[in-house]
Motif scaffolding. Sequence first.
Motif, PDB file in Angstrom:
ATOM      1  N   MET A   1       2.665  36.152  15.968  1.00 22.48           N
ATOM      2  CA  MET A   1       2.479  35.683  14.591  1.00 22.48           C
ATOM      3  C   MET A   1       2.611  34.164  14.563  1.00 22.48           C
ATOM      4  SD  MET A   1       4.699  36.545  11.179  1.00 22.48           S
ATOM      5  CE  MET A   1       4.499  38.311  11.325  1.00 22.48           C
ATOM      6  N   ARG A   2       1.504  33.469  14.754  1.00 21.04           N
ATOM      7  CA  ARG A   2       1.521  32.001  14.754  1.00 21.04           C
ATOM      8  C   ARG A   2       0.986  31.524  13.415  1.00 21.04           C
ATOM      9  NH1 ARG A   2       0.170  30.303  21.019  1.00 21.04           N
ATOM     10  NH2 ARG A   2       1.180  32.108  21.961  1.00 21.04           N
ATOM     11  N   GLU A   3       1.901  31.375  12.470  1.00 21.21           N
ATOM     12  CA  GLU A   3       1.513  31.113  11.092  1.00 21.21           C
ATOM     13  C   GLU A   3       1.538  29.631  10.752  1.00 21.21           C
ATOM     14  OE1 GLU A   3       0.327  32.297   7.193  1.00 21.21           O
ATOM     15  OE2 GLU A   3       0.444  33.396   9.089  1.00 21.21           O
ATOM     16  N   TYR A   4       2.516  28.915  11.283  1.00 22.57           N
ATOM     17  CA  TYR A   4       2.714  27.519  10.897  1.00 22.57           C
ATOM     18  C   TYR A   4       2.543  26.596  12.099  1.00 22.57           C
ATOM     19  CZ  TYR A   4       4.769  29.792   6.838  1.00 22.57           C
ATOM     20  OH  TYR A   4       4.968  30.575   5.741  1.00 22.57           O
ATOM     21  N   LYS A   5       1.875  25.471  11.878  1.00 22.89           N
ATOM     22  CA  LYS A   5       1.712  24.474  12.941  1.00 22.89           C
ATOM     23  C   LYS A   5       2.979  23.653  13.111  1.00 22.89           C
ATOM     24  CE  LYS A   5      -0.948  20.398  14.338  1.00 22.89           C
ATOM     25  NZ  LYS A   5      -1.977  19.406  13.962  1.00 22.89           N
ATOM     26  N   ALA A 229      13.097  26.630  25.006  1.00 26.72           N
ATOM     27  CA  ALA A 229      11.920  27.487  25.091  1.00 26.72           C
ATOM     28  C   ALA A 229      10.692  26.798  24.505  1.00 26.72           C
ATOM     29  CB  ALA A 229      12.189  28.809  24.369  1.00 26.72           C
ATOM     30  N   LEU A 230      10.870  26.116  23.380  1.00 27.26           N
ATOM     31  CA  LEU A 230       9.756  25.416  22.748  1.00 27.26           C
ATOM     32  C   LEU A 230       9.273  24.263  23.621  1.00 27.26           C
ATOM     33  CD1 LEU A 230      11.086  25.255  19.079  1.00 27.26           C
ATOM     34  CD2 LEU A 230       9.150  26.610  19.870  1.00 27.26           C
ATOM     35  N   LYS A 231      10.204  23.473  24.132  1.00 23.83           N
ATOM     36  CA  LYS A 231       9.835  22.332  24.976  1.00 23.83           C
ATOM     37  C   LYS A 231       9.120  22.804  26.234  1.00 23.83           C
ATOM     38  CE  LYS A 231      11.751  18.376  27.500  1.00 23.83           C
ATOM     39  NZ  LYS A 231      12.991  17.629  27.854  1.00 23.83           N
ATOM     40  N   ASP A 232       9.655  23.851  26.869  1.00 21.64           N
ATOM     41  CA  ASP A 232       9.056  24.359  28.098  1.00 21.64           C
ATOM     42  C   ASP A 232       7.650  24.904  27.863  1.00 21.64           C
ATOM     43  OD1 ASP A 232      11.387  23.683  29.376  1.00 21.64           O
ATOM     44  OD2 ASP A 232      12.154  25.739  29.513  1.00 21.64           O
ATOM     45  N   ALA A 233       7.395  25.355  26.637  1.00 18.69           N
ATOM     46  CA  ALA A 233       6.072  25.882  26.296  1.00 18.69           C
ATOM     47  C   ALA A 233       5.101  24.780  25.872  1.00 18.69           C
ATOM     48  CB  ALA A 233       6.192  26.928  25.186  1.00 18.69           C
ATOM     49  N   GLY A 234       5.586  23.528  25.858  1.00 22.03           N
ATOM     50  CA  GLY A 234       4.706  22.411  25.559  1.00 22.03           C
ATOM     51  C   GLY A 234       4.666  21.975  24.115  1.00 22.03           C
ATOM     52  N   TYR A 235       5.580  22.497  23.301  1.00 19.50           N
ATOM     53  CA  TYR A 235       5.598  22.104  21.889  1.00 19.50           C
ATOM     54  C   TYR A 235       6.469  20.867  21.686  1.00 19.50           C
ATOM     55  CZ  TYR A 235       3.339  26.516  20.823  1.00 19.50           C
ATOM     56  OH  TYR A 235       2.430  27.549  20.775  1.00 19.50           O
ATOM     57  N   ALA A 375      10.889  30.426  17.122  1.00 18.84           N
ATOM     58  CA  ALA A 375      10.303  30.826  18.401  1.00 18.84           C
ATOM     59  C   ALA A 375       9.154  31.816  18.194  1.00 18.84           C
ATOM     60  CB  ALA A 375      11.382  31.444  19.291  1.00 18.84           C
ATOM     61  N   GLU A 376       9.346  32.799  17.334  1.00 24.24           N
ATOM     62  CA  GLU A 376       8.272  33.775  17.102  1.00 24.24           C
ATOM     63  C   GLU A 376       7.040  33.096  16.522  1.00 24.24           C
ATOM     64  OE1 GLU A 376       7.165  38.003  14.941  1.00 24.24           O
ATOM     65  OE2 GLU A 376       8.854  36.829  14.174  1.00 24.24           O
ATOM     66  N   ASN A 377       7.257  32.141  15.622  1.00 28.47           N
ATOM     67  CA  ASN A 377       6.123  31.458  15.005  1.00 28.47           C
ATOM     68  C   ASN A 377       5.212  30.814  16.054  1.00 28.47           C
ATOM     69  OD1 ASN A 377       4.832  30.126  12.462  1.00 28.47           O
ATOM     70  ND2 ASN A 377       5.193  28.426  13.868  1.00 28.47           N
ATOM     71  N   PHE A 378       5.818  30.279  17.112  1.00 26.69           N
ATOM     72  CA  PHE A 378       5.042  29.594  18.138  1.00 26.69           C
ATOM     73  C   PHE A 378       4.740  30.484  19.347  1.00 26.69           C
ATOM     74  CE2 PHE A 378       7.123  26.047  15.830  1.00 26.69           C
ATOM     75  CZ  PHE A 378       5.965  25.400  15.403  1.00 26.69           C
ATOM     76  N   GLY A 379       5.014  31.779  19.206  1.00 30.23           N
ATOM     77  CA  GLY A 379       4.686  32.711  20.281  1.00 30.23           C
ATOM     78  C   GLY A 379       5.500  32.507  21.541  1.00 30.23           C
ATOM     79  N   VAL A 380       6.754  32.069  21.365  1.00 35.37           N
ATOM     80  CA  VAL A 380       7.631  31.753  22.493  1.00 35.37           C
ATOM     81  C   VAL A 380       8.781  32.752  22.534  1.00 35.37           C
ATOM     82  CG1 VAL A 380       9.230  30.033  23.420  1.00 35.37           C
ATOM     83  CG2 VAL A 380       7.048  29.305  22.446  1.00 35.37           C
ATOM     84  N   ALA A 381       9.090  33.257  23.706  1.00 35.31           N
ATOM     85  CA  ALA A 381      10.209  34.194  23.854  1.00 35.31           C
ATOM     86  C   ALA A 381      11.531  33.439  23.837  1.00 35.31           C
ATOM     87  CB  ALA A 381      10.068  34.969  25.154  1.00 35.31           C
TER      88      ALA A 381
END
Length: 398
Positions: A1-5, A229-235, A375-381
């Motif tokens: 669920m990637r709802e918000y940028k 988790a967000l940083k590692d995913a490139g956000y 985390a869920e918003n950005f598809g990150v575990a």
Amino acid sequence: MREYKRIFVIVLDSLGIGAMPDSPKFGDSGVDTFGHILDKMGALDIPNLQKLGMLNLHSAGNMHGVDRPMGRYMRLGEASNGKDTMTGHWEMMGIKTERPFQTFTDTGFPPELIAELEKQCGKKVIGNKSASGTEIIEELGEEEIQTGAMIVYTSADSVLQICGNEETFDLDNLYRCCEIAREITMKDEWRVGRVIARPYVGKKKGEFKRTSNRHDYALKPTGPTALNALKDAGYDVIGVGKINDIFCGEGITQTYHSDSSVHGMEQTIDICKSDFHGLCFVNLVDFDALWGHRRNVEGYGREIEKFDKNLGVLLEELKEDDLLILTADHGNDPSYTGTDHTREYVPLIAYSKKMSGGGALKNEDTFAVIGASVAENFGVAMPKGTIGRSVLEQFVSP
């Protein structure tokens, strides 16, 4: 669920909304930071918080909720064993703290700790009490210069601070002593959240000024958080105010130092005008540092009003695919006894221009729903070992 940028999480440091069931165990019976401010002041000029639903969530004084709140709101309990800044923020991002940080506000640091610090640093300790940094330099700065001692003090937070005159102490030596203090205070019974070097210049009372060479030696989070988790995913993970210090830089991609809570909101508004993809995590500390600890009800109330004005500006700047979350990390009831934080529930108010309407949501028993939802918003575990479940679906309109 990637709802918000973009998601903005703004922490109104210490704006609790009432005692938790276990508050008496922390010496905090009947506390209510926001409610008691309203009770004593009658009303505040906070139209933006009001329309988002803050008074629907927690009304007091002469103020009440609105018929159609714009935001969705709930009350969060704290799962961790503590009521300090680091514990609250770490829990937001998934860490449950079982062993609380130690405070030495009323007694100063124990003789055994001071003796070990003196032995390893090769300097006599003076001070060793809870004090304002500027005031203790005025009181003891001349003695430090004349005797070669070092000023050690604490506050209502879990912190050990060492003052050093840059002209007579030497910055490298001050930093060395702080590193020694950090190692000593890793013991469970002396475990403080931060050791801080507080350098200053000047030769006599009335001339002393703290410099910008402050250095914090914070404990790293006890495990990876949603930020990692967000940083590692490139956000993007942008920290404003104390966020970088609280997380010891872990999981942060960009940081902004704030001179005040008003400045922090101005920085957040500027960040909102820029282009990024990820989380902007903001701490506004003046509610706590300037007013809560000093038990100044009116000052706290006026600070909330200042925040509300800039909140109105931020609401106008938010884009369609932005989510705003307002919350707090603990309480600090300015009408209560003592000077310490207070164990309280905190608000969670969520708003996006995408929402079709606001209203009450089911209360949750941990601050960690914030990090899990981001985390869920950005598809990150979420990292292994973290707590919290996502409530993102409740922030998304059907």
